[in-house]
Design a protein around this motif. Structure first.
Motif, mmCIF file in Angstrom:
data_model
loop_
_atom_site.group_PDB
_atom_site.id
_atom_site.type_symbol
_atom_site.label_atom_id
_atom_site.label_comp_id
_atom_site.label_asym_id
_atom_site.label_seq_id
_atom_site.Cartn_x
_atom_site.Cartn_y
_atom_site.Cartn_z
ATOM 1 N N THR A 119 -47.974 54.199 29.158
ATOM 2 C CA THR A 119 -49.004 55.149 29.573
ATOM 3 C C THR A 119 -50.385 54.734 29.079
ATOM 4 O OG1 THR A 119 -47.429 56.996 29.644
ATOM 5 C CG2 THR A 119 -49.755 57.555 29.412
ATOM 6 N N LEU A 120 -50.485 54.341 27.804
ATOM 7 C CA LEU A 120 -51.773 53.936 27.236
ATOM 8 C C LEU A 120 -52.372 52.756 27.995
ATOM 9 C CD1 LEU A 120 -51.149 54.152 23.373
ATOM 10 C CD2 LEU A 120 -52.640 55.619 24.734
ATOM 11 N N PHE A 121 -51.568 51.732 28.229
ATOM 12 C CA PHE A 121 -52.072 50.553 28.921
ATOM 13 C C PHE A 121 -52.364 50.851 30.386
ATOM 14 C CE2 PHE A 121 -50.661 48.320 25.200
ATOM 15 C CZ PHE A 121 -51.445 47.171 25.155
ATOM 16 N N LEU A 122 -51.521 51.663 31.012
ATOM 17 C CA LEU A 122 -51.745 52.008 32.417
ATOM 18 C C LEU A 122 -53.075 52.715 32.602
ATOM 19 C CD1 LEU A 122 -50.722 52.238 35.361
ATOM 20 C CD2 LEU A 122 -49.642 54.399 34.699
ATOM 21 N N MET A 123 -53.404 53.644 31.704
ATOM 22 C CA MET A 123 -54.672 54.353 31.812
ATOM 23 C C MET A 123 -55.855 53.407 31.682
ATOM 24 S SD MET A 123 -54.100 57.927 29.790
ATOM 25 C CE MET A 123 -55.687 58.522 30.347
ATOM 26 N N ALA A 180 -50.132 60.307 33.989
ATOM 27 C CA ALA A 180 -48.970 59.624 33.423
ATOM 28 C C ALA A 180 -48.607 60.256 32.090
ATOM 29 C CB ALA A 180 -49.261 58.138 33.237
ATOM 30 N N VAL A 181 -47.322 60.187 31.752
ATOM 31 C CA VAL A 181 -46.831 60.717 30.490
ATOM 32 C C VAL A 181 -45.675 59.838 30.038
ATOM 33 C CG1 VAL A 181 -45.218 62.311 31.627
ATOM 34 C CG2 VAL A 181 -45.950 62.775 29.292
ATOM 35 N N GLY A 182 -45.527 59.689 28.725
ATOM 36 C CA GLY A 182 -44.409 58.918 28.211
ATOM 37 C C GLY A 182 -44.319 59.016 26.708
ATOM 38 N N HIS A 183 -43.118 58.744 26.196
ATOM 39 C CA HIS A 183 -42.886 58.750 24.758
ATOM 40 C C HIS A 183 -42.463 57.362 24.309
ATOM 41 C CE1 HIS A 183 -41.537 59.937 20.767
ATOM 42 N NE2 HIS A 183 -40.363 59.382 21.020
ATOM 43 N N GLY A 240 -47.476 72.481 48.713
ATOM 44 C CA GLY A 240 -48.412 71.592 48.035
ATOM 45 C C GLY A 240 -49.790 71.671 48.675
ATOM 46 N N PRO A 241 -50.676 70.715 48.396
ATOM 47 C CA PRO A 241 -50.390 69.578 47.522
ATOM 48 C C PRO A 241 -50.383 69.947 46.040
ATOM 49 C CG PRO A 241 -52.660 69.482 48.272
ATOM 50 C CD PRO A 241 -52.029 70.635 48.997
ATOM 51 N N PHE A 242 -49.555 69.202 45.296
ATOM 52 C CA PHE A 242 -49.396 69.423 43.865
ATOM 53 C C PHE A 242 -50.028 68.271 43.077
ATOM 54 C CE2 PHE A 242 -45.567 70.991 46.061
ATOM 55 C CZ PHE A 242 -45.590 72.335 45.711
ATOM 56 N N PRO A 243 -50.401 68.510 41.820
ATOM 57 C CA PRO A 243 -50.730 67.367 40.970
ATOM 58 C C PRO A 243 -49.479 66.526 40.763
ATOM 59 C CG PRO A 243 -50.573 69.370 39.661
ATOM 60 C CD PRO A 243 -50.497 69.805 41.100
ATOM 61 N N GLY A 244 -49.668 65.246 40.522
ATOM 62 C CA GLY A 244 -48.533 64.356 40.328
ATOM 63 C C GLY A 244 -48.599 63.665 38.981
ATOM 64 N N VAL A 245 -47.448 63.292 38.453
ATOM 65 C CA VAL A 245 -47.412 62.585 37.174
ATOM 66 C C VAL A 245 -46.245 61.601 37.179
ATOM 67 C CG1 VAL A 245 -46.020 64.383 36.047
ATOM 68 C CG2 VAL A 245 -47.422 62.843 34.661
ATOM 69 N N VAL A 246 -46.519 60.381 36.706
ATOM 70 C CA VAL A 246 -45.462 59.394 36.502
ATOM 71 C C VAL A 246 -44.968 59.553 35.074
ATOM 72 C CG1 VAL A 246 -44.803 56.975 36.614
ATOM 73 C CG2 VAL A 246 -46.630 57.826 38.088
ATOM 74 N N ALA A 247 -43.663 59.763 34.904
ATOM 75 C CA ALA A 247 -43.076 59.967 33.581
ATOM 76 C C ALA A 247 -42.267 58.733 33.193
ATOM 77 C CB ALA A 247 -42.183 61.208 33.582
ATOM 78 N N ARG A 306 -57.166 54.888 38.829
ATOM 79 C CA ARG A 306 -56.653 56.000 39.645
ATOM 80 C C ARG A 306 -55.954 57.054 38.798
ATOM 81 N NH1 ARG A 306 -52.722 52.995 43.550
ATOM 82 N NH2 ARG A 306 -52.069 52.261 41.487
ATOM 83 N N VAL A 307 -55.556 56.687 37.585
ATOM 84 C CA VAL A 307 -54.868 57.617 36.687
ATOM 85 C C VAL A 307 -55.906 58.542 36.064
ATOM 86 C CG1 VAL A 307 -53.391 57.829 34.656
ATOM 87 C CG2 VAL A 307 -53.081 55.902 36.229
ATOM 88 N N ARG A 308 -55.844 59.823 36.412
ATOM 89 C CA ARG A 308 -56.891 60.762 36.018
ATOM 90 C C ARG A 308 -56.630 61.449 34.683
ATOM 91 N NH1 ARG A 308 -60.162 61.767 40.414
ATOM 92 N NH2 ARG A 308 -61.557 62.546 38.801
ATOM 93 N N PHE A 309 -55.398 61.447 34.207
ATOM 94 C CA PHE A 309 -55.091 62.048 32.921
ATOM 95 C C PHE A 309 -53.808 61.413 32.392
ATOM 96 C CE2 PHE A 309 -52.977 64.612 36.126
ATOM 97 C CZ PHE A 309 -51.712 64.837 35.602
ATOM 98 N N GLY A 310 -53.585 61.526 31.101
ATOM 99 C CA GLY A 310 -52.390 60.942 30.523
ATOM 100 C C GLY A 310 -52.060 61.544 29.175
ATOM 101 N N CYS A 311 -50.803 61.463 28.813
ATOM 102 C CA CYS A 311 -50.345 61.965 27.516
ATOM 103 C C CYS A 311 -49.330 60.965 26.961
ATOM 104 C CB CYS A 311 -49.719 63.344 27.667
ATOM 105 S SG CYS A 311 -49.114 64.041 26.110
#
Length: 301
Positions: free
Chosen positions: A268-272, A258-261, A144-151, A277-282
């Protein structure tokens, strides 16, 4: 595959959100939103062009009216407009949702570790103020370091499934975001939401139970009686998950998203919106405001 590919592209370029129908990321990629052709259409076609990569994924989201049309701006109830006022809008939304104070920094307890193809799957406990949030973490093979994502997991009326479905161990294979993201070089953290899987009052497990619906409803209703909301708790847990990723030495601090379905997409939408600190989301299958859902008679999660 479309969701995973989009997260990979967003994670690499650091794109965060739209402004006036378009925005440029740190690498100069152009992301733009194209309004639906009919005012009464229930779908908006959103096109993102990536000048750096040449990829052109397409994502559809349920939405009535052309709120993503070029020229549209963020607007709060007191007339604040534009992303230059993002700080005020964030504070306003946090106050409305009663998400207050600094994000909690949980302790991260390792329970077990298992090798997988291209990554290591860790079972962890995020401990915040005495409460335990069970989660899985995928750590890519390599340095690492790697990018991180909360799913964040979906809902689908299946409260017996959470993080385990995100990791492809049970449930719908199309919800298994974690393995391909980990193999693509992301540290992935997938927590259980309140009243799902191992956070059900009856104890851990992935077996469906007769009172699953009742217990999830109670998790909301009991908080309302006390003047609180389940949404606030879900977002506080989500922010704690972001803190957990940022505390890891193998995660790049400027590349956490962050990512989520469905239910996870809504989180994810509300977290962003509430956590800068959340730099990208899907967000997949979750485009819609509370106002729109109420007008359409659609369920509010």
């Amino acid at each position: 595959d479309d969701v995973v590919g989009l997260v990979q592209d967003l994670g690499r370029c650091g794109f965060r959100t739209h402004q006036r129908g378009h925005a440029r990321c740190r690498r100069g990629c152009l992301h733009d939103a194209v309004p639906c052709r009919s005012w009464h259409s229930r779908h908006v076609y959103r096109r993102r062009k990536y000048r750096a990569s040449g990829a052109q994924p397409a994502v559809w989201g349920r939405r009535c009216h052309c709120e993503f049309a070029a020229g549209s701006r963020l607007r709060s109830k007191d007339g604040v407009v534009g992303l230059e006022d993002a700080g005020r809008l964030r504070s306003e939304l946090r106050a409305f949702l009663r998400v207050e104070g600094d994000p909690a920094v949980p302790s991260l307890d390792l329970v077990s570790s298992d090798p997988e193809d291209g990554f290591t799957r860790q079972r962890v406990h995020l401990v915040v103020d005495g409460d335990t949030i069970p989660a899985f973490v995928a750590v890519p093979t390599g340095d690492g370091p790697f990018p991180g994502v909360v799913a964040f997991h979906q809902h689908a009326g299946q409260r017996h499934l959470g993080k385990t479905e995100v990791f492809g161990l049970v449930g719908d294979p199309l919800q298994a975001f974690a393995p391909p993201l980990a193999r693509a070089g992301f540290v992935v953290l997938a927590p259980d939401s309140v009243a799902f899987e191992d956070r059900r009052p009856g104890g851990p497990g992935t077996d469906p139970r007769a009172d699953d619906w009742d217990q999830h409803y109670n998790a909301m209703a009991y908080r309302l009686v006390g003047g609180e909301t389940l949404m606030a708790r879900v977002l506080e847990d989500a922010m704690a998950a972001v803190s957990a990723l940022l505390s890891r030495p193998d995660v790049a601090r400027d590349a956490v998203g962050a990512v989520g379905h469905s239910y996870g997409g809504n989180t994810t939408l509300f977290l962003m919106a509430v956590d800068e600190r959340v730099r990208f989301g899907c967000a997949s299958g979750a485009v819609g405001s509370y106002r729109r859902k109420i007008l359409d008679g659609t369920g509010v999660e």
